[in-house]
Scaffold this active site. Structure first.
Site, PDB file in Angstrom:
ATOM      1  N   SER A 121       0.833  -1.211   0.000  1.00 27.76           N
ATOM      2  CA  SER A 121       0.000   0.000   0.000  1.00 27.76           C
ATOM      3  C   SER A 121       0.862   1.253   0.000  1.00 27.76           C
ATOM      4  O   SER A 121       0.370   2.331  -0.317  1.00 27.76           O
ATOM      5  CB  SER A 121      -0.872   0.040   1.248  1.00 27.76           C
ATOM      6  OG  SER A 121      -1.695  -1.072   1.297  1.00 27.76           O
ATOM      7  N   HIS A 142      -1.517  -2.688  -7.152  1.00 26.16           N
ATOM      8  CA  HIS A 142      -2.097  -2.460  -5.829  1.00 26.16           C
ATOM      9  C   HIS A 142      -3.600  -2.708  -5.817  1.00 26.16           C
ATOM     10  O   HIS A 142      -4.370  -1.928  -6.373  1.00 26.16           O
ATOM     11  CB  HIS A 142      -1.788  -1.006  -5.395  1.00 26.16           C
ATOM     12  CG  HIS A 142      -2.361  -0.649  -4.059  1.00 26.16           C
ATOM     13  ND1 HIS A 142      -3.080   0.502  -3.834  1.00 26.16           N
ATOM     14  CD2 HIS A 142      -2.333  -1.305  -2.879  1.00 26.16           C
ATOM     15  CE1 HIS A 142      -3.466   0.532  -2.578  1.00 26.16           C
ATOM     16  NE2 HIS A 142      -3.026  -0.536  -1.974  1.00 26.16           N
ATOM     17  N   GLU A 154      -4.654  -0.216  -8.767  1.00 26.73           N
ATOM     18  CA  GLU A 154      -3.677   0.773  -9.235  1.00 26.73           C
ATOM     19  C   GLU A 154      -2.431   0.047  -9.748  1.00 26.73           C
ATOM     20  O   GLU A 154      -1.867  -0.787  -9.042  1.00 26.73           O
ATOM     21  CB  GLU A 154      -3.305   1.732  -8.100  1.00 26.73           C
ATOM     22  CG  GLU A 154      -4.462   2.613  -7.674  1.00 26.73           C
ATOM     23  CD  GLU A 154      -4.199   3.413  -6.402  1.00 26.73           C
ATOM     24  OE1 GLU A 154      -4.636   4.557  -6.321  1.00 26.73           O
ATOM     25  OE2 GLU A 154      -3.554   2.871  -5.476  1.00 26.73           O
ATOM     26  N   ASN A 193      -5.106   6.150  -1.627  1.00 29.84           N
ATOM     27  CA  ASN A 193      -4.742   6.305  -0.220  1.00 29.84           C
ATOM     28  C   ASN A 193      -4.215   7.706   0.101  1.00 29.84           C
ATOM     29  O   ASN A 193      -4.329   8.166   1.235  1.00 29.84           O
ATOM     30  CB  ASN A 193      -3.741   5.229   0.202  1.00 29.84           C
ATOM     31  CG  ASN A 193      -4.439   3.887   0.362  1.00 29.84           C
ATOM     32  OD1 ASN A 193      -5.662   3.824   0.509  1.00 29.84           O
ATOM     33  ND2 ASN A 193      -3.676   2.805   0.312  1.00 29.84           N
TER      34      ASN A 193
HETATM   35  N1  LIG Z   1      -4.888  -5.091   4.451  1.00 25.44           N
HETATM   36  C1  LIG Z   1      -5.156  -4.116   3.580  1.00 25.44           C
HETATM   37  O1  LIG Z   1      -6.155  -3.376   3.735  1.00 25.44           O
HETATM   38  C2  LIG Z   1      -4.279  -3.930   2.372  1.00 25.44           C
HETATM   39  C3  LIG Z   1      -4.801  -3.297   1.234  1.00 25.44           C
HETATM   40  C4  LIG Z   1      -3.991  -3.159   0.093  1.00 25.44           C
HETATM   41  C5  LIG Z   1      -2.673  -3.605   0.135  1.00 25.44           C
HETATM   42  N2  LIG Z   1      -2.190  -4.194   1.266  1.00 25.44           N
HETATM   43  C6  LIG Z   1      -0.803  -4.683   1.243  1.00 25.44           C
HETATM   44  O2  LIG Z   1      -0.819  -6.085   1.037  1.00 25.44           O
HETATM   45  C7  LIG Z   1       0.293  -6.682   1.706  1.00 25.44           C
HETATM   46  C8  LIG Z   1      -0.214  -7.776   2.627  1.00 25.44           C
HETATM   47  O3  LIG Z   1      -1.112  -7.201   3.527  1.00 25.44           O
HETATM   48  P1  LIG Z   1      -2.166  -8.118   4.336  1.00 25.44           P
HETATM   49  O4  LIG Z   1      -3.138  -7.191   4.959  1.00 25.44           O
HETATM   50  O5  LIG Z   1      -2.618  -9.249   3.487  1.00 25.44           O
HETATM   51  O6  LIG Z   1      -1.190  -8.696   5.485  1.00 25.44           O
HETATM   52  P2  LIG Z   1      -1.410  -9.992   6.399  1.00 25.44           P
HETATM   53  O7  LIG Z   1      -0.670  -9.711   7.652  1.00 25.44           O
HETATM   54  O8  LIG Z   1      -2.859 -10.361   6.465  1.00 25.44           O
HETATM   55  O9  LIG Z   1      -0.656 -11.161   5.559  1.00 25.44           O
HETATM   56  C9  LIG Z   1       0.712 -11.145   5.320  1.00 25.44           C
HETATM   57  C10 LIG Z   1       1.154 -12.577   5.059  1.00 25.44           C
HETATM   58  O10 LIG Z   1       2.527 -12.549   4.615  1.00 25.44           O
HETATM   59  C11 LIG Z   1       3.153 -13.703   5.148  1.00 25.44           C
HETATM   60  N3  LIG Z   1       4.600 -13.519   5.094  1.00 25.44           N
HETATM   61  C12 LIG Z   1       5.396 -12.837   5.934  1.00 25.44           C
HETATM   62  N4  LIG Z   1       6.685 -12.928   5.545  1.00 25.44           N
HETATM   63  C13 LIG Z   1       6.687 -13.673   4.416  1.00 25.44           C
HETATM   64  C14 LIG Z   1       7.719 -14.143   3.529  1.00 25.44           C
HETATM   65  N5  LIG Z   1       8.993 -13.840   3.750  1.00 25.44           N
HETATM   66  N6  LIG Z   1       7.370 -14.918   2.488  1.00 25.44           N
HETATM   67  C15 LIG Z   1       6.064 -15.236   2.262  1.00 25.44           C
HETATM   68  N7  LIG Z   1       5.046 -14.833   3.061  1.00 25.44           N
HETATM   69  C16 LIG Z   1       5.366 -14.070   4.120  1.00 25.44           C
HETATM   70  C17 LIG Z   1       2.571 -13.840   6.545  1.00 25.44           C
HETATM   71  O11 LIG Z   1       2.746 -15.155   7.040  1.00 25.44           O
HETATM   72  C18 LIG Z   1       1.106 -13.481   6.292  1.00 25.44           C
HETATM   73  O12 LIG Z   1       0.331 -14.623   6.005  1.00 25.44           O
HETATM   74  C19 LIG Z   1       1.019  -5.546   2.411  1.00 25.44           C
HETATM   75  O13 LIG Z   1       2.093  -5.111   1.614  1.00 25.44           O
HETATM   76  C20 LIG Z   1      -0.035  -4.444   2.516  1.00 25.44           C
HETATM   77  O14 LIG Z   1       0.517  -3.137   2.497  1.00 25.44           O
HETATM   78  C21 LIG Z   1      -2.962  -4.389   2.378  1.00 25.44           C
END
Ligand SMILES: NC(=O)c1ccc[n+]([C@@H]2O[C@H](COP(=O)([O-])OP(=O)(O)OC[C@H]3O[C@@H](n4cnc5c(N)ncnc54)[C@H](O)[C@@H]3O)[C@@H](O)[C@H]2O)c1
Length: 286
Positions: A121, A142, A154, A193
């Site tokens: 994000s 994104h 995006e 965002n």
């Molecule tokens: N949650 C949101 O609202 C949102 C929206 C858009 C983008 N994002 C982005 O998406 C990404 C993930 O966010 P999320 O909310 O799904 O997080 P989350 O915490 O729900 O999931 C992250 C996952 O990554 C795994 N992980 C950690 N280290 C790792 C590695 N080295 N190799 C493989 N897997 C690994 C963890 O075990 C976990 O299952 C982030 O970059 C975040 O900025 C999040």
């Protein structure tokens, strides 16, 4: 299906990665979903099963479509499981060192023509592109949360990203039945965002200074601005801690005091009032 992309690899099976995998599978792509945690993979698939069942119950999808989509998703704990992918979508934990390490390792595993995208994000792809020997094939793709529902995606072209990569990423997003928006230059927070951040800042300013309650500010946003949800209800939904960490990261990058999280947000985080997930944020949840 996209001509250049035949197989997709998704890194991280959390809230975003699991749903991104399903979006791709529903569009017909074979997907390998990777995580370092078996528990995360299991949770991701269980959550998808529950969400797909709801769609079947509501008549939006039939059982055959859902079964076919699940049959296209395989899971793995090893990045080597992604070796055949033409596109990697990285959705691992929002930490730069984790993302750089993932891309560095994948660079020697995945074929040289494959495109690497981060779903971060806030982290622009130039921060991870130089961990690879294929910076021209690295960009941001994104998705918004929940990825199964939100239509817009995006696509962000960094200075290192080739036109061809940006075009393939853009076309791929269309092929999974989402609406792509292309940013020609990278900027942290991208479009949605950044705009949302300004709205939230103003909402917090009005609340902190006693101009109106959070309920009234939310009411103005829903009834006068026609937003589906007000800024305080939205912060409760995404997690007030998420808002806090995003602002801290922006402050660390810019050094600008204005980018720091508001005092009110800091207090909420210190009290553990993080929103829906803790039962209390700006609102109280039963
Ligand atoms: N949650 C949101 O609202 C949102 C929206 C858009 C983008 N994002 C982005 O998406 C990404 C993930 O966010 P999320 O909310 O799904 O997080 P989350 O915490 O729900 O999931 C992250 C996952 O990554 C795994 N992980 C950690 N280290 C790792 C590695 N080295 N190799 C493989 N897997 C690994 C963890 O075990 C976990 O299952 C982030 O970059 C975040 O900025 C999040």
């Amino acid at each position: 299906m996209n001509n250049q992309i035949k197989r997709v690899g998704v890194v991280g099976a959390g809230a975003m990665g699991s749903q991104i995998a399903m979006v791709c599978a529903l569009a017909g792509y074979p997907v390998v979903l990777q995580d370092i945690s078996q528990a995360s993979l299991d949770r991701g698939i269980q959550s998808l099963q529950a969400q797909m069942q709801k769609r079947i119950d509501k008549g939006r999808l039939d059982e055959r479509q859902v079964d076919e989509a699940f049959a296209k998703i395989s899971t793995t704990l090893s990045l080597h499981g992604l070796s055949d992918a033409d596109l990697i979508i990285e959705a691992a934990t929002e930490k730069l060192d984790i993302k750089r390490e993932v891309f560095k390792q994948l660079d020697s595993i995945v074929k040289v023509e494959a495109i690497f995208a981060t779903n971060s994000s806030t982290i622009v792809s130039s921060k991870v592109a130089d961990a690879t020997f294929r910076p021209d094939k690295v960009c941001n793709i994104h998705f918004f949360n929940p990825a199964l529902v939100m239509e817009l995606v995006e696509v962000v072209k960094g200075p290192h990203t080739s036109e061809k990569t940006a075009q393939i990423a853009h076309d791929f997003v269309k092929s999974i039945k989402k609406t792509p928006v292309l940013l020609n230059k990278e900027i942290s927070g991208f479009i949605a965002n950044r705009i949302l951040g300004k709205l939230m800042d103003e909402a917090v300013f009005l609340l902190e200074n006693g101009y109106a309650s959070h309920e009234e500010i939310d009411l103005v946003c829903t009834k006068a601005l026609n937003h589906p949800i007000g800024p305080f209800a939205l912060m409760d939904l995404t997690g007030i801690d998420v808002n806090y960490f995003v602002r801290m990261q922006r402050f660390e990058e810019s050094g600008n005091e204005k980018d720091k999280p508001a005092e009110l947000i800091r207090e909420k985080v210190n009290k553990g009032e993080l929103g829906r997930k803790t039962g209390k944020g700006f609102y109280t949840y039963s």
